[in-house]
Design a protein around this motif. Structure first.
Motif, PDB file in Angstrom:
ATOM      1  N   ALA A  20       0.934  -0.959   0.035  1.00 15.29           N
ATOM      2  CA  ALA A  20       0.086  -0.262  -0.025  1.00 15.29           C
ATOM      3  C   ALA A  20       0.985   1.227  -0.107  1.00 15.29           C
ATOM      4  CB  ALA A  20      -0.953   0.061   1.244  1.00 15.29           C
ATOM      5  N   ILE A  21       1.976   1.422   0.883  1.00 12.10           N
ATOM      6  CA  ILE A  21       2.924   2.444   0.867  1.00 12.10           C
ATOM      7  C   ILE A  21       3.519   2.561  -0.727  1.00 12.10           C
ATOM      8  CG2 ILE A  21       5.015   3.200   1.744  1.00 12.10           C
ATOM      9  CD1 ILE A  21       3.847   2.212   4.559  1.00 12.10           C
ATOM     10  N   ALA A  22       3.686   1.391  -0.991  1.00 13.59           N
ATOM     11  CA  ALA A  22       4.414   1.698  -2.548  1.00 13.59           C
ATOM     12  C   ALA A  22       3.316   2.036  -3.547  1.00 13.59           C
ATOM     13  CB  ALA A  22       5.147   0.133  -2.783  1.00 13.59           C
ATOM     14  N   LYS A  23       2.207   1.753  -3.578  1.00  9.83           N
ATOM     15  CA  LYS A  23       1.327   2.313  -4.190  1.00  9.83           C
ATOM     16  C   LYS A  23       0.803   3.762  -4.000  1.00  9.83           C
ATOM     17  CE  LYS A  23      -1.346   0.072  -6.540  1.00  9.83           C
ATOM     18  NZ  LYS A  23      -1.515  -0.160  -7.902  1.00  9.83           N
ATOM     19  N   ILE A  24       1.025   4.192  -2.856  1.00  8.13           N
ATOM     20  CA  ILE A  24       0.852   5.585  -2.405  1.00  8.13           C
ATOM     21  C   ILE A  24       2.004   6.493  -2.895  1.00  8.13           C
ATOM     22  CG2 ILE A  24       0.892   7.371  -0.540  1.00  8.13           C
ATOM     23  CD1 ILE A  24      -0.599   4.947   0.936  1.00  8.13           C
ATOM     24  N   ILE A  25       3.355   5.896  -2.759  1.00  6.29           N
ATOM     25  CA  ILE A  25       4.221   6.892  -3.282  1.00  6.29           C
ATOM     26  C   ILE A  25       4.292   6.946  -4.799  1.00  6.29           C
ATOM     27  CG2 ILE A  25       7.072   6.400  -3.681  1.00  6.29           C
ATOM     28  CD1 ILE A  25       6.955   5.329  -0.714  1.00  6.29           C
ATOM     29  N   ILE A  38       0.385   8.008   4.167  1.00  6.10           N
ATOM     30  CA  ILE A  38       1.549   6.856   4.696  1.00  6.10           C
ATOM     31  C   ILE A  38       1.517   7.099   6.237  1.00  6.10           C
ATOM     32  CG2 ILE A  38       3.927   6.600   5.031  1.00  6.10           C
ATOM     33  CD1 ILE A  38       4.144   7.539   2.058  1.00  6.10           C
ATOM     34  N   LEU A  39       1.640   8.137   6.976  1.00 11.84           N
ATOM     35  CA  LEU A  39       1.256   8.186   8.239  1.00 11.84           C
ATOM     36  C   LEU A  39       0.176   7.907   8.762  1.00 11.84           C
ATOM     37  CD1 LEU A  39       2.651  12.104   8.868  1.00 11.84           C
ATOM     38  CD2 LEU A  39       3.953  10.053   9.380  1.00 11.84           C
ATOM     39  N   GLY A  48      -6.273   2.223   8.979  1.00 13.87           N
ATOM     40  CA  GLY A  48      -5.569   3.014   7.630  1.00 13.87           C
ATOM     41  C   GLY A  48      -5.888   2.339   6.282  1.00 13.87           C
ATOM     42  N   LEU A  49      -5.199   1.013   6.482  1.00 12.95           N
ATOM     43  CA  LEU A  49      -5.364   0.260   5.360  1.00 12.95           C
ATOM     44  C   LEU A  49      -6.563   0.137   4.775  1.00 12.95           C
ATOM     45  CD1 LEU A  49      -2.861  -2.582   6.040  1.00 12.95           C
ATOM     46  CD2 LEU A  49      -2.751  -0.893   4.218  1.00 12.95           C
ATOM     47  N   ILE A  50      -7.833  -0.157   5.654  1.00  9.87           N
ATOM     48  CA  ILE A  50      -9.187  -0.225   5.120  1.00  9.87           C
ATOM     49  C   ILE A  50      -9.650   1.087   4.348  1.00  9.87           C
ATOM     50  CG2 ILE A  50     -11.620  -0.423   5.712  1.00  9.87           C
ATOM     51  CD1 ILE A  50     -10.397  -2.634   7.818  1.00  9.87           C
ATOM     52  N   VAL A  51      -9.534   2.237   5.321  1.00  8.92           N
ATOM     53  CA  VAL A  51      -9.744   3.633   4.636  1.00  8.92           C
ATOM     54  C   VAL A  51      -8.994   3.909   3.348  1.00  8.92           C
ATOM     55  CG1 VAL A  51      -9.752   5.950   5.017  1.00  8.92           C
ATOM     56  CG2 VAL A  51     -10.472   4.193   6.775  1.00  8.92           C
ATOM     57  N   TRP A  52      -7.797   3.496   3.368  1.00 10.29           N
ATOM     58  CA  TRP A  52      -6.995   3.675   2.054  1.00 10.29           C
ATOM     59  C   TRP A  52      -7.529   3.027   0.982  1.00 10.29           C
ATOM     60  CZ3 TRP A  52      -3.997   0.350  -0.636  1.00 10.29           C
ATOM     61  CH2 TRP A  52      -3.311   0.981  -1.929  1.00 10.29           C
ATOM     62  N   PHE A  53      -7.741   1.884   0.979  1.00  9.74           N
ATOM     63  CA  PHE A  53      -8.292   0.977   0.088  1.00  9.74           C
ATOM     64  C   PHE A  53      -9.447   1.522  -0.558  1.00  9.74           C
ATOM     65  CE2 PHE A  53     -10.719  -2.738  -1.408  1.00  9.74           C
ATOM     66  CZ  PHE A  53     -10.054  -3.196  -2.423  1.00  9.74           C
ATOM     67  N   PRO A  57      -5.735   7.476  -3.048  1.00 10.35           N
ATOM     68  CA  PRO A  57      -5.555   8.081  -4.177  1.00 10.35           C
ATOM     69  C   PRO A  57      -5.639   6.628  -5.340  1.00 10.35           C
ATOM     70  CG  PRO A  57      -3.754   7.936  -2.926  1.00 10.35           C
ATOM     71  CD  PRO A  57      -4.800   7.635  -2.060  1.00 10.35           C
ATOM     72  N   LYS A  58      -6.439   7.155  -6.422  1.00  7.32           N
ATOM     73  CA  LYS A  58      -6.324   5.763  -7.507  1.00  7.32           C
ATOM     74  C   LYS A  58      -5.434   6.247  -8.549  1.00  7.32           C
ATOM     75  CE  LYS A  58     -10.150   4.139  -5.296  1.00  7.32           C
ATOM     76  NZ  LYS A  58      -9.619   3.688  -3.675  1.00  7.32           N
ATOM     77  N   GLY A  59      -5.004   5.069  -9.152  1.00  6.43           N
ATOM     78  CA  GLY A  59      -4.221   5.489 -10.396  1.00  6.43           C
ATOM     79  C   GLY A  59      -2.652   5.462 -10.047  1.00  6.43           C
TER      80      GLY A  59
END
Length: 59
Positions: A20-25, A38-39, A48-53, A57-59
């Motif tokens: 997930a962090i790699a996808k965000i970066i 990331i924080l 955090g992972l559930i909300v991020w999923f 950010p998409k794409g």
């Protein structure tokens, strides 16, 4: 038995968090939003992972 299962779940969770962090970066969003996401994942891992999923950010 419990120790092996919890250890395996911890490793799986760690791999998902790193992914997930790699996808965000690599996303196209602004640097500030990347840092916030990331924080959020680091300080509230499961939530955090559930909300991020769902809302990240998409794409």
């Amino acid at each position: 038995m419990g120790l092996e299962v919890s250890g395996l779940l911890g490793i799986i969770f760690l791999v998902i968090a790193i992914w997930a962090i790699a996808k965000i970066i690599n996303s196209g969003t602004t640097t500030g939003k990347k840092i916030l996401w990331i924080l959020f994942i680091l300080f509230l891992p499961v939530v955090g992972l559930i909300v991020w999923f769902l809302m990240g950010p998409k794409g």
